[in-house]
Structure formats: C-alpha cells, structure tokens
Scaffold this motif. Structure first.
Motif, PDB file in Angstrom:
ATOM      1  N   THR A 200       0.933  -1.522   0.165  1.00  0.00           N
ATOM      2  CA  THR A 200       0.236  -0.255   0.180  1.00  0.00           C
ATOM      3  C   THR A 200       0.806   1.412   0.223  1.00  0.00           C
ATOM      4  OG1 THR A 200      -1.581  -0.985   1.378  1.00  0.00           O
ATOM      5  CG2 THR A 200      -2.001   1.355   1.245  1.00  0.00           C
ATOM      6  N   ALA A 201       0.571   1.984  -1.142  1.00  0.00           N
ATOM      7  CA  ALA A 201       1.604   3.162  -1.359  1.00  0.00           C
ATOM      8  C   ALA A 201       0.226   4.598  -0.346  1.00  0.00           C
ATOM      9  CB  ALA A 201       1.624   3.599  -2.361  1.00  0.00           C
ATOM     10  N   ASN A 202       1.424   4.733   0.727  1.00  0.00           N
ATOM     11  CA  ASN A 202       0.531   5.862   1.778  1.00  0.00           C
ATOM     12  C   ASN A 202       1.179   7.665   0.367  1.00  0.00           C
ATOM     13  OD1 ASN A 202       2.685   6.009   2.897  1.00  0.00           O
ATOM     14  ND2 ASN A 202       1.801   4.577   4.697  1.00  0.00           N
ATOM     15  N   LYS A 203       2.257   7.748   0.442  1.00  0.00           N
ATOM     16  CA  LYS A 203       2.695   8.413  -0.017  1.00  0.00           C
ATOM     17  C   LYS A 203       3.215   8.405  -1.717  1.00  0.00           C
ATOM     18  CE  LYS A 203       7.830   7.905   1.213  1.00  0.00           C
ATOM     19  NZ  LYS A 203       8.642   8.987   2.073  1.00  0.00           N
ATOM     20  N   LEU A 204       2.867  10.163  -2.273  1.00  0.00           N
ATOM     21  CA  LEU A 204       4.230  10.322  -3.756  1.00  0.00           C
ATOM     22  C   LEU A 204       5.067  10.655  -3.258  1.00  0.00           C
ATOM     23  CD1 LEU A 204       0.204  10.646  -5.897  1.00  0.00           C
ATOM     24  CD2 LEU A 204       1.854   8.231  -4.855  1.00  0.00           C
ATOM     25  N   GLU A 205       5.797  10.917  -4.320  1.00  0.00           N
ATOM     26  CA  GLU A 205       7.255  11.342  -4.862  1.00  0.00           C
ATOM     27  C   GLU A 205       7.283  11.918  -5.498  1.00  0.00           C
ATOM     28  OE1 GLU A 205      10.471   9.164  -3.701  1.00  0.00           O
ATOM     29  OE2 GLU A 205       9.530   8.321  -1.978  1.00  0.00           O
ATOM     30  N   LEU A 206       7.677  13.321  -6.028  1.00  0.00           N
ATOM     31  CA  LEU A 206       7.998  14.454  -7.011  1.00  0.00           C
ATOM     32  C   LEU A 206       9.376  14.647  -6.929  1.00  0.00           C
ATOM     33  CD1 LEU A 206       6.408  16.061  -9.394  1.00  0.00           C
ATOM     34  CD2 LEU A 206       6.256  18.455  -8.156  1.00  0.00           C
ATOM     35  N   VAL A 207      10.035  14.190  -8.233  1.00  0.00           N
ATOM     36  CA  VAL A 207      11.937  13.666  -8.283  1.00  0.00           C
ATOM     37  C   VAL A 207      11.705  15.247  -9.368  1.00  0.00           C
ATOM     38  CG1 VAL A 207      11.183  11.670  -6.688  1.00  0.00           C
ATOM     39  CG2 VAL A 207      11.218  11.558  -9.363  1.00  0.00           C
ATOM     40  N   PHE A 208      13.285  15.758  -9.483  1.00  0.00           N
ATOM     41  CA  PHE A 208      13.763  15.730 -10.566  1.00  0.00           C
ATOM     42  C   PHE A 208      14.694  14.499 -10.685  1.00  0.00           C
ATOM     43  CE2 PHE A 208      17.928  17.103 -12.023  1.00  0.00           C
ATOM     44  CZ  PHE A 208      17.854  17.601 -13.707  1.00  0.00           C
ATOM     45  N   ASN A 209      14.066  14.026 -12.375  1.00  0.00           N
ATOM     46  CA  ASN A 209      15.130  12.937 -12.750  1.00  0.00           C
ATOM     47  C   ASN A 209      15.932  12.430 -13.978  1.00  0.00           C
ATOM     48  OD1 ASN A 209      11.923  12.516 -12.728  1.00  0.00           O
ATOM     49  ND2 ASN A 209      12.941  11.635 -14.162  1.00  0.00           N
TER      50      ASN A 209
END
Length: 227
Positions: A200-209
């Motif tokens: 279960t994913a309870n967070k999302l990540e915004l990244v520069f990649n």
C-alpha cells in the motif's frame, strides 16, 4: 485497459524477440554525457517487495552479470511523467511551486493506492515486474493530473510519448549482448506468475530525475501523503 492481457501480449511478443536475438541494447545508460532530465511523480514498493525482487534479480545476475540491474533505491512505479526527460532540461526552467500546487489539488481526497506485484513481463530491451492496482485509485489520480496540468499553462509533456496506463516496475535493462539468452529466459519464465507481494502506497514522490531514475541523479522535490 485489461492489464493482464496487456502484460501477456507484451511478454509473448518480447520473449520471442529476445530469444531470436533481436533485442535492443541501451547504449546510453553508462554514458557520462547523457543529459536527459525531467520531473516525475512516483510511488515506491515496500522493503519486503524489494527483497523479493532482489531474489529474482540475483538469479538472473548469476546468468547475465553484465546487464543493468536496478538497485533497491531506484525501483519505482511511475505515476506520471510530468516533463519527460529531454536533453538540457533543468529546474531553473520552471517554478516547481506551481507544479506542487497542481499535484496537491489532484491528490486531494485520494485514497491509498494498493498494488499487487505479481509476475514478470518483458520489452525488447528490459525485464519488468507486473503491477496490478487493486482498484481505480491510480487511474483516477492519473486522470486528475492530466486534466489539471493540461488546463494550465505550465510546461508539461503528459502522454506525449504514450498514455501511461500500467503499474509495472522496470528492474533490468539490456546493456550488452546476452551470453545465455535461453537460460535467462528460462528463469524469467519460472517467475512469470510469481507473487512478489502486495503493498500500500501512502505517499507519492515528486522528483527531478534522469532517464533511469538513478538515485545519484535524483533531486527530491516534494512528498504527498494519501488519505
């Protein structure tokens, strides 16, 4: 989209291509001059899932040690590639606060996202873990992101390469000529329907990649908790 059918068709076509020696090699993965960067919204599997994936990768490494194997830190599911990687992109070209606001609007009242990692599939140049969302939460989020970004004036390239609909995670890329193609694919076949587990994913990540989501080239921009 029927994900099981999609993964099955992809595997059938790609496994035949790989066994026939017509697979593609990724020539840029070890290039120090690769300047393709972008921003993406990701979710990451649990540590237990990563441990199960590592067991699979270790079996393949024993056969093909010279291919590119994703380390634990880099394994992910792309929720949305907001600005697809291209040469010369940098954070100085955008105001990241504007992007964060749109994502916050899109995730509002969103439920947790559950993913079942079951089985493996392939492309002409990679091996991937199959992900199956338990409900429509991931699709709902993607549609909200599409709507909200496309109605803004911000730079974005959502769906420019293809309309993302799967929940897979790439774990191996072919970088050199395969030494024992049949043996490699025999092991892949053994894991074709292997249950790597649900998370279960309870967070999302915004990244520069970069193109490969390598941790050493990643800048964490924001996190978004899911209710």
């Amino acid at each position: 989209m029927n994900l099981a059918e999609h993964y099955n068709q992809l595997y059938k076509t790609s496994s035949d291509t790989i066994l026939n020696g017509n697979y593609d090699l990724d020539a840029k993965i070890n290039s120090v001059s690769d300047s393709r960067f972008g921003i993406a919204l990701l979710l990451r599997p649990s540590e237990k899932i990563k441990t199960n994936i590592k067991q699979f990768l270790n079996e393949l490494k024993a056969i093909e040690p010279n291919q590119y194997y994703y380390p634990d830190s880099d394994i992910h599911i792309t929720v949305m590639s907001i600005i697809s990687c291209y040469e010369g992109f940098s954070l100085e070209k955008i105001d990241i606060k504007d992007y964060i606001k749109i994502i916050q609007k899109s995730v509002k009242e969103l439920r947790e996202i559950k993913i079942d990692f079951k089985g493996v599939t392939a492309s002409n140049s990679a091996i991937m873990i199959q992900g199956f969302p338990s409900d429509e939460s991931l699709n709902d989020l993607r549609n909200k992101l599409r709507k909200n970004f496309k109605s803004s004036a911000l730079e974005q390239s959502i769906d420019s390469r293809y309309s993302i609909a799967t929940a897979h995670s790439t774990v191996i890329r072919f970088t050199e000529k395969l030494q024992n193609t049949k043996k490699l694919m025999d092991v892949v076949e053994q894991f074709r329907n292997y249950n790597f587990g649900e998370f279960t994913a309870n967070k999302l990540e915004l990244v520069f990649n970069d193109w490969y989501q390598r941790k050493k080239n990643t800048i964490d921009l924001a996190e978004f908790n899911l209710s």
